[in-house]
Design an enzyme around this catalytic site. Structure first.
Site, PDB file in Angstrom:
ATOM      1  N   HIS A  58       0.806  -1.226   0.000  1.00 46.15           N
ATOM      2  CA  HIS A  58       0.000   0.000   0.000  1.00 46.15           C
ATOM      3  C   HIS A  58       0.837   1.273   0.000  1.00 46.15           C
ATOM      4  O   HIS A  58       0.520   2.215  -0.702  1.00 46.15           O
ATOM      5  CB  HIS A  58      -0.937   0.038   1.218  1.00 46.15           C
ATOM      6  CG  HIS A  58      -1.924  -1.078   1.238  1.00 46.15           C
ATOM      7  ND1 HIS A  58      -1.670  -2.257   1.889  1.00 46.15           N
ATOM      8  CD2 HIS A  58      -3.142  -1.202   0.668  1.00 46.15           C
ATOM      9  CE1 HIS A  58      -2.715  -3.070   1.735  1.00 46.15           C
ATOM     10  NE2 HIS A  58      -3.611  -2.459   0.997  1.00 46.15           N
TER      11      HIS A  58
ATOM     12  N   ARG B 136     -21.621  13.390  16.851  1.00 48.13           N
ATOM     13  CA  ARG B 136     -22.065  14.678  16.272  1.00 48.13           C
ATOM     14  C   ARG B 136     -23.551  14.615  15.961  1.00 48.13           C
ATOM     15  O   ARG B 136     -24.034  13.715  15.276  1.00 48.13           O
ATOM     16  CB  ARG B 136     -21.236  15.005  15.023  1.00 48.13           C
ATOM     17  CG  ARG B 136     -19.827  15.485  15.389  1.00 48.13           C
ATOM     18  CD  ARG B 136     -19.115  16.130  14.213  1.00 48.13           C
ATOM     19  NE  ARG B 136     -18.115  17.057  14.680  1.00 48.13           N
ATOM     20  CZ  ARG B 136     -16.863  16.711  15.012  1.00 48.13           C
ATOM     21  NH1 ARG B 136     -16.492  15.458  14.917  1.00 48.13           N
ATOM     22  NH2 ARG B 136     -16.015  17.620  15.449  1.00 48.13           N
TER      23      ARG B 136
ATOM     24  N   GLU C 161       3.336  -1.762   7.480  1.00 48.27           N
ATOM     25  CA  GLU C 161       4.202  -1.818   6.296  1.00 48.27           C
ATOM     26  C   GLU C 161       5.514  -1.058   6.540  1.00 48.27           C
ATOM     27  O   GLU C 161       6.583  -1.502   6.126  1.00 48.27           O
ATOM     28  CB  GLU C 161       3.445  -1.294   5.072  1.00 48.27           C
ATOM     29  CG  GLU C 161       2.309  -2.248   4.681  1.00 48.27           C
ATOM     30  CD  GLU C 161       1.628  -1.964   3.354  1.00 48.27           C
ATOM     31  OE1 GLU C 161       0.735  -2.723   3.004  1.00 48.27           O
ATOM     32  OE2 GLU C 161       1.985  -0.982   2.672  1.00 48.27           O
TER      33      GLU C 161
ATOM     34  N   ARG D  49     -15.475  21.169  21.104  1.00 51.34           N
ATOM     35  CA  ARG D  49     -16.756  20.487  21.213  1.00 51.34           C
ATOM     36  C   ARG D  49     -17.692  21.113  22.249  1.00 51.34           C
ATOM     37  O   ARG D  49     -18.882  21.285  21.965  1.00 51.34           O
ATOM     38  CB  ARG D  49     -16.541  18.980  21.478  1.00 51.34           C
ATOM     39  CG  ARG D  49     -15.792  18.260  20.346  1.00 51.34           C
ATOM     40  CD  ARG D  49     -16.535  18.304  19.018  1.00 51.34           C
ATOM     41  NE  ARG D  49     -17.871  17.727  19.089  1.00 51.34           N
ATOM     42  CZ  ARG D  49     -18.155  16.428  19.033  1.00 51.34           C
ATOM     43  NH1 ARG D  49     -17.185  15.541  18.868  1.00 51.34           N
ATOM     44  NH2 ARG D  49     -19.410  15.992  19.116  1.00 51.34           N
TER      45      ARG D  49
HETATM   46  N1  URA Z   1     -10.633  15.644  13.785  1.00 55.77           N
HETATM   47  C1  URA Z   1     -11.460  14.812  14.450  1.00 55.77           C
HETATM   48  O1  URA Z   1     -11.330  13.591  14.379  1.00 55.77           O
HETATM   49  N2  URA Z   1     -12.436  15.376  15.196  1.00 55.77           N
HETATM   50  C2  URA Z   1     -12.642  16.688  15.268  1.00 55.77           C
HETATM   51  O2  URA Z   1     -13.582  17.111  15.943  1.00 55.77           O
HETATM   52  C3  URA Z   1     -11.774  17.538  14.564  1.00 55.77           C
HETATM   53  C4  URA Z   1     -10.759  16.993  13.825  1.00 55.77           C
END
Ligand code: URA
Ligand code: R1P
Length: 263
Positions: free
Chosen positions: A20, A179, A90, A231
């Site tokens: 890969h 989310r 790898e 968040r």
């Molecule tokens: N990358 C992620 O995995 N989550 C986020 O909230 C922002 C960047």
């Protein structure tokens, strides 16, 4: 008990180029910077003194050269633990005793964080199942303490706001990170706040597999991620801040490699 080395399944060509990543023996340096985004790898490669090897296979984009005299490979793995597993395994077929630093982006989970802060991982919650195919559920995905210390010292020296602590690695960006409001309700909408409550600093998508695989072999690994999503405040980094914020994490990782090499 066989560890599989004696009869390793052949997934490379006659010269040992891996299936890969497309890299072969002699084309990887022992200091390896990984990231998800090929564009980040490309930008980081501009900091090399010179590039000996440049390879593009699928999402795996890699550059081997030297950074201020230190032999370094920069490789983009693409998103996710499945890609990380492939790249890590790898790479480990064709280089001796590697040290890995992942330079990523993440969601910050704690109120005291700001967008663009760095998070240095001491370990990562394995909320993915790629690593589960190698180790049992209770196996801790831990960073190597020397890499943690080097990253922390570099962030301090560079005056970058940073946090050090536990990461969580999810197997998705939407459902796996809880989310909401996107027309695809996640099963665990409170996952980010639940993780925050138990002290987890950030959420991303590769680190626990990298740490697990490296720990299995005694190789050093660490991770530094820039906060792109806040968040608790539901904030996301402005487009024009993305590159400088990513560059700060790359800078931190490069300095950490030099610290480790100087030990
Ligand atoms: N990358 C992620 O995995 N989550 C986020 O909230 C922002 C960047
Ligand atoms: C999601 O947007 C991607 O960004 C983060 C996550 O881990 C995932 O790969 O890392 P990278 O910026 O390194 O890709």
């Amino acid at each position: 008990m066989s560890d599989g080395y004696e009869s390793a399944e052949k997934v490379h060509d006659q010269e040992g180029h891996q299936y890969h990543i497309g890299l072969g023996p002699g084309e990887v340096a022992p200091w390896i910077l990984t990231c998800g985004d090929p564009a980040r790898a490309e930008r980081a490669s501009k900091r090399l003194d010179f590039i000996d090897v440049e390879r593009r296979h699928r999402e795996f984009v890699s550059f081997t050269g030297s950074h201020k005299g230190l032999p370094l490979t920069i490789i983009a793995t693409g998103i996710g633990c499945d890609n990380t597993e492939i790249a890590t395994i790898e790479l480990c077929q064709i280089v001796d005793d590697p040290t890995f630093i992942r330079v990523g982006t993440c969601g910050g989970l704690q109120d005291d964080m700001e967008l663009e802060d760095l998070v240095v991982s001491t370990g990562s919650v394995r909320m993915e199942n790629t690593s589960t195919w190698f180790v049992p559920e209770g196996f801790p995905a831990v960073a190597h303490y020397e890499v943690v210390t080097a990253l922390q010292a570099s962030a301090e020296e560079q005056g970058q706001r940073h946090h050090v602590g536990i990461t969580a690695t999810a197997s998705g960006f939407y459902g796996g990170q809880g989310r909401k409001g996107l027309g695809f309700p996640p099963r665990h909408p409170d996952i980010a706040s639940d993780l925050a409550r138990i002290g987890v600093k950030n959420l991303e998508m590769e680190t626990s597999t990298l740490f697990t695989l490296c720990a299995m072999r005694g190789f050093r690994a660490g991770a530094v991620c820039t906060v792109f999503a806040h968040r608790p405040k539901n904030q996301f980094i402005a487009p024009e801040r993305k590159i400088p914020a990513e560059d700060a994490a790359v800078e931190c990782a490069l300095a950490a490699f030099h610290r480790l090499a100087a030990r």
